[in-house]
Design a protein around this motif. Structure first.
Motif, PDB file in Angstrom:
ATOM      1  N   TRP A   1     -35.385  25.317  34.053  1.00 23.73           N
ATOM      2  CA  TRP A   1     -34.375  25.558  33.022  1.00 23.73           C
ATOM      3  C   TRP A   1     -33.059  25.902  33.708  1.00 23.73           C
ATOM      4  CZ3 TRP A   1     -39.181  28.005  33.014  1.00 23.73           C
ATOM      5  CH2 TRP A   1     -40.089  27.579  32.033  1.00 23.73           C
ATOM      6  N   LYS A   2     -31.990  25.784  32.989  1.00 22.70           N
ATOM      7  CA  LYS A   2     -30.670  26.101  33.537  1.00 22.70           C
ATOM      8  C   LYS A   2     -30.188  27.490  33.119  1.00 22.70           C
ATOM      9  CE  LYS A   2     -29.165  21.276  33.809  1.00 22.70           C
ATOM     10  NZ  LYS A   2     -28.148  20.282  33.350  1.00 22.70           N
ATOM     11  N   ALA A   3     -30.676  27.973  31.971  1.00 22.96           N
ATOM     12  CA  ALA A   3     -30.216  29.274  31.460  1.00 22.96           C
ATOM     13  C   ALA A   3     -31.368  30.047  30.856  1.00 22.96           C
ATOM     14  CB  ALA A   3     -29.114  29.071  30.419  1.00 22.96           C
ATOM     15  N   ILE A   4     -31.285  31.369  30.966  1.00 25.66           N
ATOM     16  CA  ILE A   4     -32.253  32.278  30.356  1.00 25.66           C
ATOM     17  C   ILE A   4     -31.530  33.022  29.236  1.00 25.66           C
ATOM     18  CG2 ILE A   4     -34.022  34.001  30.758  1.00 25.66           C
ATOM     19  CD1 ILE A   4     -34.264  31.546  32.559  1.00 25.66           C
ATOM     20  N   LEU A   5     -32.055  32.914  28.022  1.00 22.80           N
ATOM     21  CA  LEU A   5     -31.454  33.559  26.860  1.00 22.80           C
ATOM     22  C   LEU A   5     -32.318  34.757  26.475  1.00 22.80           C
ATOM     23  CD1 LEU A   5     -30.119  30.792  26.985  1.00 22.80           C
ATOM     24  CD2 LEU A   5     -30.455  30.566  24.512  1.00 22.80           C
ATOM     25  N   PHE A   6     -31.758  35.950  26.601  1.00 24.00           N
ATOM     26  CA  PHE A   6     -32.518  37.172  26.347  1.00 24.00           C
ATOM     27  C   PHE A   6     -32.229  37.751  24.966  1.00 24.00           C
ATOM     28  CE2 PHE A   6     -32.385  37.081  30.969  1.00 24.00           C
ATOM     29  CZ  PHE A   6     -33.635  37.535  31.340  1.00 24.00           C
ATOM     30  N   ASP A   7     -33.284  38.163  24.305  1.00 24.93           N
ATOM     31  CA  ASP A   7     -33.165  39.111  23.195  1.00 24.93           C
ATOM     32  C   ASP A   7     -32.893  40.477  23.819  1.00 24.93           C
ATOM     33  OD1 ASP A   7     -33.623  40.325  20.537  1.00 24.93           O
ATOM     34  OD2 ASP A   7     -35.463  41.063  21.474  1.00 24.93           O
TER      35      ASP A   7
ATOM     36  N   VAL B   1     -24.152  37.853  18.837  1.00 22.78           N
ATOM     37  CA  VAL B   1     -24.787  38.855  17.986  1.00 22.78           C
ATOM     38  C   VAL B   1     -24.983  38.290  16.583  1.00 22.78           C
ATOM     39  CG1 VAL B   1     -23.875  40.773  19.325  1.00 22.78           C
ATOM     40  CG2 VAL B   1     -22.580  39.914  17.369  1.00 22.78           C
ATOM     41  N   GLY B   2     -25.766  39.018  15.804  1.00 30.70           N
ATOM     42  CA  GLY B   2     -26.168  38.524  14.496  1.00 30.70           C
ATOM     43  C   GLY B   2     -25.044  38.108  13.576  1.00 30.70           C
ATOM     44  N   LYS B   3     -23.950  38.858  13.579  1.00 31.08           N
ATOM     45  CA  LYS B   3     -22.854  38.572  12.661  1.00 31.08           C
ATOM     46  C   LYS B   3     -22.100  37.292  13.021  1.00 31.08           C
ATOM     47  CE  LYS B   3     -21.800  43.085  10.657  1.00 31.08           C
ATOM     48  NZ  LYS B   3     -20.724  44.080  10.386  1.00 31.08           N
ATOM     49  N   MET B   4     -22.390  36.727  14.182  1.00 27.92           N
ATOM     50  CA  MET B   4     -21.678  35.536  14.625  1.00 27.92           C
ATOM     51  C   MET B   4     -22.313  34.243  14.120  1.00 27.92           C
ATOM     52  SD  MET B   4     -20.930  36.868  18.523  1.00 27.92           S
ATOM     53  CE  MET B   4     -20.166  35.353  19.105  1.00 27.92           C
ATOM     54  N   VAL B   5     -23.455  34.347  13.422  1.00 34.17           N
ATOM     55  CA  VAL B   5     -24.136  33.158  12.905  1.00 34.17           C
ATOM     56  C   VAL B   5     -24.429  33.335  11.425  1.00 34.17           C
ATOM     57  CG1 VAL B   5     -25.147  32.513  15.115  1.00 34.17           C
ATOM     58  CG2 VAL B   5     -26.388  34.066  13.605  1.00 34.17           C
ATOM     59  N   ALA B   6     -24.651  32.218  10.753  1.00 29.57           N
ATOM     60  CA  ALA B   6     -24.856  32.250   9.305  1.00 29.57           C
ATOM     61  C   ALA B   6     -26.196  32.864   8.927  1.00 29.57           C
ATOM     62  CB  ALA B   6     -24.751  30.833   8.739  1.00 29.57           C
ATOM     63  N   HIS B   7     -27.216  32.580   9.696  1.00 31.25           N
ATOM     64  CA  HIS B   7     -28.559  33.058   9.378  1.00 31.25           C
ATOM     65  C   HIS B   7     -29.184  33.708  10.606  1.00 31.25           C
ATOM     66  CE1 HIS B   7     -27.820  29.526   6.715  1.00 31.25           C
ATOM     67  NE2 HIS B   7     -28.203  30.396   5.796  1.00 31.25           N
ATOM     68  N   GLY B   8     -29.703  34.915  10.425  1.00 35.64           N
ATOM     69  CA  GLY B   8     -30.325  35.631  11.526  1.00 35.64           C
ATOM     70  C   GLY B   8     -31.754  35.183  11.775  1.00 35.64           C
ATOM     71  N   LYS B   9     -32.346  35.717  12.826  1.00 35.36           N
ATOM     72  CA  LYS B   9     -33.750  35.454  13.100  1.00 35.36           C
ATOM     73  C   LYS B   9     -34.575  35.837  11.861  1.00 35.36           C
ATOM     74  CE  LYS B   9     -32.898  36.895  17.885  1.00 35.36           C
ATOM     75  NZ  LYS B   9     -33.236  37.875  18.943  1.00 35.36           N
ATOM     76  N   PRO B  10     -35.572  35.061  11.489  1.00 33.39           N
ATOM     77  CA  PRO B  10     -36.299  34.025  12.229  1.00 33.39           C
ATOM     78  C   PRO B  10     -35.673  32.621  12.190  1.00 33.39           C
ATOM     79  CG  PRO B  10     -37.366  34.374  10.128  1.00 33.39           C
ATOM     80  CD  PRO B  10     -36.251  35.387  10.217  1.00 33.39           C
TER      81      PRO B  10
ATOM     82  N   GLY C   1     -38.298  36.791  16.494  1.00 30.42           N
ATOM     83  CA  GLY C   1     -37.619  36.162  17.620  1.00 30.42           C
ATOM     84  C   GLY C   1     -38.333  34.918  18.102  1.00 30.42           C
ATOM     85  N   ILE C   2     -39.662  34.971  18.158  1.00 27.10           N
ATOM     86  CA  ILE C   2     -40.441  33.799  18.558  1.00 27.10           C
ATOM     87  C   ILE C   2     -40.252  32.672  17.556  1.00 27.10           C
ATOM     88  CG2 ILE C   2     -42.753  32.896  19.008  1.00 27.10           C
ATOM     89  CD1 ILE C   2     -41.679  34.897  21.113  1.00 27.10           C
ATOM     90  N   LEU C   3     -40.274  33.000  16.279  1.00 25.71           N
ATOM     91  CA  LEU C   3     -40.070  31.994  15.236  1.00 25.71           C
ATOM     92  C   LEU C   3     -38.691  31.354  15.367  1.00 25.71           C
ATOM     93  CD1 LEU C   3     -41.621  33.836  12.154  1.00 25.71           C
ATOM     94  CD2 LEU C   3     -42.597  31.884  13.391  1.00 25.71           C
ATOM     95  N   ALA C   4     -37.680  32.163  15.699  1.00 23.47           N
ATOM     96  CA  ALA C   4     -36.316  31.648  15.857  1.00 23.47           C
ATOM     97  C   ALA C   4     -36.228  30.690  17.040  1.00 23.47           C
ATOM     98  CB  ALA C   4     -35.338  32.808  16.043  1.00 23.47           C
ATOM     99  N   ALA C   5     -36.803  31.076  18.170  1.00 26.57           N
ATOM    100  CA  ALA C   5     -36.769  30.217  19.358  1.00 26.57           C
ATOM    101  C   ALA C   5     -37.556  28.935  19.132  1.00 26.57           C
ATOM    102  CB  ALA C   5     -37.324  30.979  20.559  1.00 26.57           C
ATOM    103  N   HIS C   6     -38.692  29.061  18.483  1.00 25.10           N
ATOM    104  CA  HIS C   6     -39.522  27.891  18.199  1.00 25.10           C
ATOM    105  C   HIS C   6     -38.799  26.927  17.260  1.00 25.10           C
ATOM    106  CE1 HIS C   6     -43.244  25.627  17.798  1.00 25.10           C
ATOM    107  NE2 HIS C   6     -43.111  25.662  16.490  1.00 25.10           N
ATOM    108  N   ALA C   7     -38.136  27.488  16.246  1.00 25.39           N
ATOM    109  CA  ALA C   7     -37.381  26.652  15.314  1.00 25.39           C
ATOM    110  C   ALA C   7     -36.211  25.960  16.015  1.00 25.39           C
ATOM    111  CB  ALA C   7     -36.879  27.493  14.143  1.00 25.39           C
ATOM    112  N   ALA C   8     -35.675  26.607  17.053  1.00 27.08           N
ATOM    113  CA  ALA C   8     -34.588  26.014  17.839  1.00 27.08           C
ATOM    114  C   ALA C   8     -35.117  24.976  18.833  1.00 27.08           C
ATOM    115  CB  ALA C   8     -33.830  27.095  18.590  1.00 27.08           C
ATOM    116  N   LYS C   9     -36.448  24.843  18.897  1.00 31.85           N
ATOM    117  CA  LYS C   9     -37.115  23.910  19.815  1.00 31.85           C
ATOM    118  C   LYS C   9     -36.824  24.245  21.281  1.00 31.85           C
ATOM    119  CE  LYS C   9     -37.114  20.169  16.389  1.00 31.85           C
ATOM    120  NZ  LYS C   9     -38.423  20.627  15.867  1.00 31.85           N
ATOM    121  N   MET C  10     -36.822  25.548  21.560  1.00 30.43           N
ATOM    122  CA  MET C  10     -36.637  26.023  22.925  1.00 30.43           C
ATOM    123  C   MET C  10     -37.940  26.630  23.437  1.00 30.43           C
ATOM    124  SD  MET C  10     -32.919  27.890  22.744  1.00 30.43           S
ATOM    125  CE  MET C  10     -31.438  27.003  22.219  1.00 30.43           C
TER     126      MET C  10
END
Length: 215
Positions: free
Chosen positions: A4-10, A136-145, A173-182
């Motif tokens: 992978w090129k980047a690690i995205l942390f919760d 952060v959460g406020k920067m997107v329309a829909h939060g996790k999941p 968080g897992i549901l969010a990452a899975h939905a993002a296909k990551m």
């Protein structure tokens, strides 16, 4: 070994042992506002933004409860607790991030928490300059999941979803990452994964520093 090129942390529950602080704050809040006490309510909130938590509030709390006041009380109590006791890191974060950067990985943070909470935790550990992007959460329309926060983080990095590995602790968080296909590595905090959740993960690991074994 997959590259992978980047690690995205919760953050909460993944980098810091702050979910327990939130739990304590919710128990105090329930007592303060005479609300029904439910451990499952607290668990279902993990990883959610205030907006995406509405479905949980509606499911557990009585109609007409002072939602905004109670939520702010919870946030204030949790912050004061952290100021007194500190947000406990899950491992030596500076050492972990240095090792990942030496391996050539780009680092980003994707947290449902409020910006002030993120900044407090990172500054407390002296790692505020580690992440190339902080979403952060406020920067997107829909939060996790929902996948929005991870897709937005990848977009800001200029990377494809296939280039990103997510590190998470919670079901939402897992549901969010899975939905993002990551690809996602789960390091369980307060909730152990069931077989369905495990199937969504690249791996499930016991400790945060264990990710170095596959990176």
């Amino acid at each position: 070994m997959k590259k992978w090129k980047a690690i995205l942390f919760d953050m909460d529950g993944t980098l810091f042992d702050t979910e327990q602080i939130s739990r304590i704050a919710w128990l105090v809040t329930m007592e303060r506002f005479h609300l029904p006490k439910s451990e499952q309510f607290i668990l279902d909130l993990i990883g959610r933004t205030y907006q995406s938590a509405q479905v949980v509030f509606d499911a557990y709390m009585p109609k007409g409860w002072p939602q905004e006041e109670a939520y702010q009380y919870h946030e204030d109590y949790a912050m004061e607790y952290k100021k007194t006791h500190g947000p406990l890191p899950k491992c030596n974060l500076k050492q972990l991030f240095t090792a990942l950067q030496e391996k050539g990985y780009r680092l980003a943070l994707a947290s449902s928490a409020r910006r002030e909470n993120v900044e407090f935790n990172l500054q407390h550990e002296g790692i505020q300059d580690v992440f190339e992007e902080i979403v952060v959460g406020k920067m997107v329309a829909h939060g996790k999941p929902h996948p929005d926060i991870y897709l937005e983080t990848a977009k800001r990095l200029g990377l494809r979803k296939e280039d990103c590995l997510v590190i998470e602790d919670s079901k939402n968080g897992i549901l969010a990452a899975h939905a993002a296909k990551m690809d996602v590595i789960m390091i369980p905090d307060m909730i152990a994964p069931d077989d369905e959740l495990k199937a969504m993960c690249y791996q499930v690991m016991e400790k945060l520093e264990d990710i170095l074994t596959v990176l």
